[in-house]
Motif scaffolding. Structure first.
Motif, short mmCIF file in Angstrom:
data_model
loop_
_atom_site.label_atom_id
_atom_site.label_comp_id
_atom_site.label_asym_id
_atom_site.label_seq_id
_atom_site.Cartn_x
_atom_site.Cartn_y
_atom_site.Cartn_z
N UNK A 1 22.74 -5.62 -1.93
CA UNK A 1 22.19 -5.25 -0.58
C UNK A 1 20.64 -4.53 -0.85
N UNK A 2 19.58 -4.77 -0.20
CA UNK A 2 18.63 -4.30 -0.39
C UNK A 2 18.41 -2.62 0.19
N UNK A 3 17.81 -1.81 -0.69
CA UNK A 3 17.86 -0.51 -0.54
C UNK A 3 16.41 -0.12 0.15
N UNK A 4 16.43 0.63 1.23
CA UNK A 4 15.11 0.77 1.94
C UNK A 4 14.41 2.06 1.36
N UNK A 5 13.14 2.10 1.25
CA UNK A 5 12.34 3.18 0.67
C UNK A 5 10.69 3.08 1.10
N UNK B 1 10.92 -6.25 -1.11
CA UNK B 1 10.84 -7.54 0.12
C UNK B 1 10.30 -6.59 1.33
N UNK B 2 9.85 -7.52 1.95
CA UNK B 2 9.19 -7.00 3.44
C UNK B 2 9.97 -7.72 4.52
N UNK C 1 0.87 0.38 -9.66
CA UNK C 1 0.00 0.34 -10.80
C UNK C 1 0.30 -1.04 -11.45
N UNK C 2 -0.97 -1.68 -11.20
CA UNK C 2 -0.95 -3.30 -11.46
C UNK C 2 0.39 -3.85 -10.99
N UNK C 3 1.36 -4.45 -11.56
CA UNK C 3 2.45 -5.24 -11.03
C UNK C 3 3.67 -4.21 -10.77
N UNK C 4 3.46 -3.18 -11.37
CA UNK C 4 4.74 -1.96 -11.26
C UNK C 4 4.70 -1.27 -9.93
N UNK C 5 5.65 -1.15 -9.11
CA UNK C 5 5.45 -0.44 -7.73
C UNK C 5 6.67 0.67 -7.78
N UNK C 6 6.10 1.93 -7.66
CA UNK C 6 6.74 3.23 -7.74
C UNK C 6 7.43 3.22 -6.19
N UNK C 7 8.65 3.25 -5.99
CA UNK C 7 9.23 3.44 -4.83
C UNK C 7 10.18 4.61 -4.62
N UNK C 8 10.15 5.50 -3.57
CA UNK C 8 11.00 6.32 -3.36
C UNK C 8 12.09 5.96 -2.38
N UNK C 9 13.38 5.68 -2.79
CA UNK C 9 14.49 5.10 -2.10
C UNK C 9 14.76 6.29 -1.08
N UNK C 10 15.39 6.00 0.17
CA UNK C 10 16.09 6.68 1.18
C UNK C 10 16.95 7.65 0.57
N UNK C 11 17.51 7.18 -0.64
CA UNK C 11 18.76 8.09 -1.35
C UNK C 11 17.93 9.33 -2.13
N UNK D 1 0.96 -1.28 0.04
CA UNK D 1 0.07 -0.12 -0.02
C UNK D 1 0.94 1.34 -0.08
N UNK D 2 0.31 2.48 -0.44
CA UNK D 2 1.15 3.64 -0.37
C UNK D 2 1.53 3.94 0.79
N UNK D 3 2.77 4.60 0.86
CA UNK D 3 3.47 5.11 1.99
C UNK D 3 3.96 4.16 3.01
N UNK D 4 4.03 2.85 2.44
CA UNK D 4 4.58 1.61 3.16
C UNK D 4 5.99 1.45 3.04
N UNK D 5 6.87 1.22 4.15
CA UNK D 5 8.16 1.03 4.03
C UNK D 5 8.58 -0.24 3.40
N UNK D 6 9.36 -0.40 2.64
CA UNK D 6 9.93 -1.57 1.97
C UNK D 6 11.18 -1.81 1.83
N UNK D 7 11.83 -2.82 1.04
CA UNK D 7 13.11 -2.77 0.71
C UNK D 7 13.11 -3.24 -0.84
N UNK D 8 14.06 -2.58 -1.53
CA UNK D 8 14.01 -2.85 -3.12
C UNK D 8 15.34 -3.73 -3.25
N UNK D 9 15.31 -4.67 -4.04
CA UNK D 9 16.53 -5.42 -4.51
C UNK D 9 17.13 -4.75 -5.53
N UNK D 10 18.47 -4.28 -5.12
CA UNK D 10 18.94 -3.62 -6.32
C UNK D 10 20.67 -3.85 -5.94
N UNK D 11 21.07 -4.96 -6.44
CA UNK D 11 22.29 -5.42 -6.40
C UNK D 11 22.42 -6.37 -4.96
#
Length: 206
Positions: free
Chosen positions: A173-177, A205-206, A183-193, A161-171
């Protein structure tokens, strides 16, 4: 006025390249050797992109091509690829030899650094004289409590859901955001960077 969205962190720029050119820059697993002169293609393709500068692109590209993961991929039989993932030439043996030599040197430096950081000349414990044997006294010891292990699990689309804290697999180490849109299976995430990326749900990842 200069854009406030300009990326300066090398990891964030690499994440941007993984997202923008996924067939060329591999976020995890085995990589492929890059086309000779790829930096020029990259600079031209991103000439109108205010997020990155040529200087930062060069630094990020150097980080990517000097990683152990990349150097291991420069091997006999591998093909060079361009920004779109198309094969564009065989590897020359001298390039393979150079990559393997660089990898070996880097691994040896890392090993030497680890050894240097280890405690030097740790004082030996004095040998105690054996005390007279006594009848052993049994004491009940409490069972050791295992420390909790935080394990990230792949997310399911219906759990997000929106505004939920998650981790994204990038290389490696997972990056938090934070999830900003789904949008369907596409998820827009704003990384902590500060970078906002679009990823498939299987990379969350959760």
């Amino acid at each position: 006025m200069e854009s406030t969205d300009k990326l300066t962190d090398t990891n964030a720029i690499l994440a941007y390249l993984y997202e923008t050119f996924p067939l060329c820059f591999i976020a995890e697993g085995e990589t492929k050797p890059l086309k000779i002169g790829l930096f020029q293609d990259l600079a031209e393709r991103l000439a109108d992109d205010s997020k990155v500068s040529k200087t930062q692109l060069r630094v990020a590209l150097r980080r990517y091509t000097s990683s152990w993961r990349y150097l291991k991929g420069v091997k006999t039989g591998a093909k060079r690829i361009d920004l779109d993932g198309s094969e564009c030439g065989e590897l020359e043996q001298e390039h393979i030899d150079h990559a393997q030599a660089t990898l070996k040197e880097s691994q040896e430096k890392a090993k030497a650094k680890r050894q240097a950081q280890a405690p030097k000349n740790a004082p030996k414990k004095p040998v105690k004289k054996a005390a007279p044997k006594r009848a052993p006294v049994k004491k009940e010891r409490p069972a050791p409590v295992a420390a909790p292990v935080v394990k990230l699990e792949p997310a399911k689309l219906e759990e997000l859901k929106q505004k939920q804290r998650v981790n994204v697999k990038l290389g490696a180490t997972p990056v938090p955001g934070v999830v900003t849109d789904i949008n369907k299976e596409d998820v827009h995430v704003q990384l902590d960077t500060g970078l906002t990326i679009k990823v498939r749900v299987e990379h969350i990842l959760l």
